[in-house]
Design a protein around this motif. Sequence first.
Motif, mmCIF file in Angstrom:
data_model
loop_
_atom_site.group_PDB
_atom_site.id
_atom_site.type_symbol
_atom_site.label_atom_id
_atom_site.label_comp_id
_atom_site.label_asym_id
_atom_site.label_seq_id
_atom_site.Cartn_x
_atom_site.Cartn_y
_atom_site.Cartn_z
ATOM 1 N N ASN A 1 0.823 -1.214 0.000
ATOM 2 C CA ASN A 1 0.000 0.000 0.000
ATOM 3 C C ASN A 1 0.855 1.262 0.000
ATOM 4 O O ASN A 1 0.460 2.303 0.514
ATOM 5 N N GLN B 1 -6.362 1.316 0.233
ATOM 6 C CA GLN B 1 -7.299 1.235 1.345
ATOM 7 C C GLN B 1 -8.755 1.235 0.885
ATOM 8 O O GLN B 1 -9.577 0.482 1.382
ATOM 9 N N TRP C 1 -0.951 -4.541 5.690
ATOM 10 C CA TRP C 1 -2.218 -4.184 6.321
ATOM 11 C C TRP C 1 -1.969 -3.717 7.758
ATOM 12 O O TRP C 1 -0.836 -3.409 8.126
ATOM 13 N N ARG D 1 -9.238 -3.848 12.021
ATOM 14 C CA ARG D 1 -9.217 -3.960 10.559
ATOM 15 C C ARG D 1 -8.788 -5.358 10.110
ATOM 16 O O ARG D 1 -9.216 -5.852 9.085
ATOM 17 N N ARG E 1 -8.736 2.171 11.640
ATOM 18 C CA ARG E 1 -8.273 0.795 11.846
ATOM 19 C C ARG E 1 -9.007 0.143 13.009
ATOM 20 O O ARG E 1 -8.980 -1.071 13.153
#
Length: 392
Positions: free
Chosen positions: A16, A52, A69, A74, A350
């Motif tokens: 990410n 995301q 992650w 989450r 999160r």
Amino acid sequence: QGRAAAGPGTVSLGSNESGTTFAKQREAQAADYLKATGTTIAINAVDHNTFQENINTYLQGNPDDVFSWFAGYRMRFFAEQGLIGDVSSAWPLPGVADKFKAQSTADDGKQYFVPQSYYPWAVFYRKSMFQTAGYQVPTTLDEFRALCQRMQADGLVPIAFGDKDGWPAMGTFDMLNMRINGYQYHVDLMAGQGSWDSPQVRTVFDTWRGLLPYHQPDALGRTWQEAAQTLQKKQAGMYVLGTFLNEQFPDDEDDLDFFTFPEIDSRIGATAIDAPIDGFCMSASPENEEGAIAFLKYMASPQAAAAAATTGLPIISVNSDADTKPYSQLQLKSAELVGQATEIAQFLDRDTRPDFASTVVIPAFQQFISNPNDVDGLVKSIEAQKQSIFSS
């Protein structure tokens, strides 16, 4: 966004981060891992926000063996849906404490996450500005307000602020809610228990509304990086953000310092903080499960931390055996702050359901920032939407 090309001696990694310092750190770790094991890490890099926002589609499609992650809710949310793989066989991880294991464990008692690093949120400032102006670090909300007023009188924007991407404002809400209502109230609210249309949550928004005049105006048109540059250029006095702020201070990070968000209620104190834990999950059906587990173990190791440090910006590793010599003063102080914290929240987006964070909270907070005078309508609307999402 989908699986990177993989071969037998390959593990695909969905990242990410794209074009950032963090992306360079992952490239350095992949190169180090190849050298150490002969296994190629094929990185599929996507920018943070896009990753995301599209995570559900990604996991239901053809995800990479391993993907970056977050710990906490989450991760548990996807574990419950069967969208990520059980990585209990990677544990225990030498040098990684139980508090990190707890944040890597889902409701079924198994681990679905391997942590790598963390960073606290705090109130950042430039030491030189405080010294020159004779500003003192505030420890209470009254002292914080008084400092903001002094900065305004000195021609500064007291609090740099940019919420174009929607998530930065969440940090301010988290800190106010934990200071006003306590850590447990905060995490329960995030988990869908407790009402947004309560006197406690209204107090949070009322307190925030009282602080908005000290925030940089037109925040919805400004990214966090642009807001950070106003602190860097000494146009703003403070900034509520995470340690990643140091990215915007390439030449003068030594002048950057922080204090924990001030106390509001002496019965609650100021020892709860946001310190999100970043790490990696495995997809539910990886092409190379054995390779994925081995790579996950590496990513939590001192070796991975050392590889990241070669980029010039070390990660604050979850591993107590990692070398802290490359750490800046800011990172050493960050590690100390997290060590002293009595409770650690993971950050609003999160600690709650991803669909609630992105479709309800982001627009609600942005609406509040542009028009803070209808707290009543705002909290009623958030609560109504929360009920429909959490009951689905």
